[in-house]
Design a protein around this motif. Structure first.
Motif, PDB file in Angstrom:
ATOM      1  N   THR A  23       0.668  -6.848   3.043  1.00  0.00           N
ATOM      2  CA  THR A  23       1.409  -5.777   2.359  1.00  0.00           C
ATOM      3  C   THR A  23       0.608  -4.486   2.359  1.00  0.00           C
ATOM      4  O   THR A  23       1.154  -3.403   2.598  1.00  0.00           O
ATOM      5  CB  THR A  23       1.734  -6.196   0.915  1.00  0.00           C
ATOM      6  N   LEU A  27       1.694  -0.836   4.014  1.00  0.00           N
ATOM      7  CA  LEU A  27       1.704   0.416   3.261  1.00  0.00           C
ATOM      8  C   LEU A  27       0.818   1.466   3.930  1.00  0.00           C
ATOM      9  O   LEU A  27       1.165   2.656   3.972  1.00  0.00           O
ATOM     10  CB  LEU A  27       1.237   0.171   1.827  1.00  0.00           C
ATOM     11  N   VAL A 293       7.820  -4.983   3.282  1.00  0.00           N
ATOM     12  CA  VAL A 293       7.107  -4.878   2.000  1.00  0.00           C
ATOM     13  C   VAL A 293       7.945  -5.499   0.879  1.00  0.00           C
ATOM     14  O   VAL A 293       7.436  -6.279   0.063  1.00  0.00           O
ATOM     15  CB  VAL A 293       6.779  -3.406   1.678  1.00  0.00           C
ATOM     16  N   PHE A 320      10.699   0.890  -5.161  1.00  0.00           N
ATOM     17  CA  PHE A 320      10.215   1.253  -3.822  1.00  0.00           C
ATOM     18  C   PHE A 320      11.326   1.124  -2.784  1.00  0.00           C
ATOM     19  O   PHE A 320      11.576   2.042  -1.999  1.00  0.00           O
ATOM     20  CB  PHE A 320       9.034   0.351  -3.470  1.00  0.00           C
ATOM     21  N   PHE A 344       5.818   7.677   1.002  1.00  0.00           N
ATOM     22  CA  PHE A 344       4.626   7.883   1.836  1.00  0.00           C
ATOM     23  C   PHE A 344       4.904   8.691   3.102  1.00  0.00           C
ATOM     24  O   PHE A 344       3.960   9.141   3.746  1.00  0.00           O
ATOM     25  CB  PHE A 344       3.991   6.545   2.244  1.00  0.00           C
ATOM     26  N   MET A 359       2.523   1.079  -6.026  1.00  0.00           N
ATOM     27  CA  MET A 359       2.129   0.055  -5.060  1.00  0.00           C
ATOM     28  C   MET A 359       0.745  -0.501  -5.363  1.00  0.00           C
ATOM     29  O   MET A 359       0.472  -1.684  -5.092  1.00  0.00           O
ATOM     30  CB  MET A 359       2.170   0.638  -3.644  1.00  0.00           C
TER      31      MET A 359
END
Length: 377
Positions: A23, A27, A293, A320, A344, A359
């Motif tokens: 994960t 990210l 994710v 998210f 992001f 996160m």
């Protein structure tokens, strides 16, 4: 980091061997896409608005993403108790700042959602509400399940409606919908009975109808979505053309044209820039990373026995995934337009730091723990 031994009992060693590295890697790939996309889209935007430097937005985002990466990794090293404490402090501070926006906030397009911070520009406090709210309400709901006499669940409901009132005052209906979705998801996971689910659903429908009635900008967006000829759909139309021009593999880095005409090409419509310059393949890759994710996080929760961790992680994953969905679906005209960043990937200091905070909390909560003492409760 790969040289760290499994026998290493230092903070770094324990973190490395207990963190969900898949994960975290996904990210970090999104952060990498963020650097690429802001470099591709922001110079044209800066030049169009007459900024002092074509690289103004890019240089800022380099700093924001570096800070976000450091924040995410730092928070992921916290214990469960420390995550909960951070969430309570963060929520209290965010609520105070959101309330301040109603008095001293910067007004943009009729909304007061930002505070002016000398040296940093504008700050949107409501972004930090989302991850902190998810963790705090998860703890309250979990406590309410353990001991119904505490009134913790009732406090969570009061907290939600208090935040909803602040969001209405700004107004920021999109942010309110995300927070409401997180809250509903947590109650659903906690095991609501059918009557409560129906009641909350009815309240949600009534709230959406009320927002449509009270706020002209909500009416306008809904009307333009249902009937594109009824109003100005310039940004969405241009974005859809960009996807068509990009095709399967795109025009190539720097060759896109949509960033020269879209006001928010580096922020809310960065997905259109990706579609034009890098094509359908890269867009599907970005979508797949977001899905990875969320799905991986939910699968890992299936083996979790701590209700607080399940509810907090479910709330953070809902936030998210929903934010990513809203951004991409708005760009593709699948839902009414809503100014929401792509986590992001889009430009934005408040947004990227708040997402990194959430996160980081998720990574901290889902770390493997060999004993109860590691929870530091």
């Amino acid at each position: 980091m790969m040289a760290i031994s499994r026998a290493d009992t230092s903070t770094l060693g324990r973190w490395w061997w207990t963190i969900d590295r898949w994960t975290m890697a996904a990210l970090l790939v999104l952060v990498g896409f963020g650097y690429v996309m802001v470099l591709a889209a922001s110079p044209a935007v800066a030049e169009r608005i007459g900024a002092s430097s074509r690289n103004m937005f890019f240089l800022r985002q380099v700093v924001y993403l570096a800070m976000a990466t450091g924040l995410m990794i730092s928070v992921s090293m916290l214990s469960i108790r420390q995550v909960r404490l951070l969430a309570w402090l963060g929520l209290a501070g965010a609520i105070a700042m959101v309330a301040a926006t109603l008095v001293i906030g910067v007004e943009i397009k009729g909304a007061r959602r930002w505070l002016s911070v000398p040296g940093l520009g504008s700050l949107q406090p409501s972004e930090f509400l989302k991850p902190c709210f998810a963790v705090v309400t998860a703890w309250l709901i979990a406590e309410g399940k353990v001991n119904r006499r505490h009134g913790a669940t009732a406090l969570a409901i009061v907290l939600f409606f208090g935040i909803a009132a602040l969001m209405k005052g700004q107004p920021d209906i999109g942010m309110l919908l995300v927070i409401a979705a997180v809250f509903f998801a947590q109650f659903f996971v906690a095991g609501l009975n059918v009557l409560v689910v129906g009641t909350i659903g009815a309240i949600g429908v009534a709230g959406a109808a009320l927002a449509y009635t009270l706020f002209p900008h909500v009416q306008s967006r809904v009307h333009r979505f249902l009937d594109p000829a009824s109003g100005d759909n310039y940004q969405v139309s241009v974005a859809l053309e960009a996807f068509g021009h990009g095709g399967l593999l795109g025009r190539g880095p720097g060759e896109g044209r949509v960033k020269n005409v879209l006001p928010d090409a580096h922020a809310d419509f960065v997905f259109a820039v990706a579609g034009e310059e890098f094509g359908l393949v890269v867009c599907l890759l970005i979508l797949a990373i977001f899905a990875f994710v969320v799905v991986r996080g939910l699968i890992r929760l299936m083996a979790e026995t701590d209700l607080f961790i399940v509810l907090a992680s479910a709330g953070l994953l809902t936030q998210f995934g929903l934010q990513a969905f809203v951004n991409m679906a708005s760009t593709l005209h699948l839902i009414p337009t809503k100014g929401m960043t792509l986590p992001f990937v889009s430009y934005g200091g408040s947004s990227v730091l708040a997402i990194a905070l959430g996160m980081g909390m998720l990574l901290a909560l889902t770390r493997r723990r060999l004993s109860r003492a590691e929870d530091d409760r």
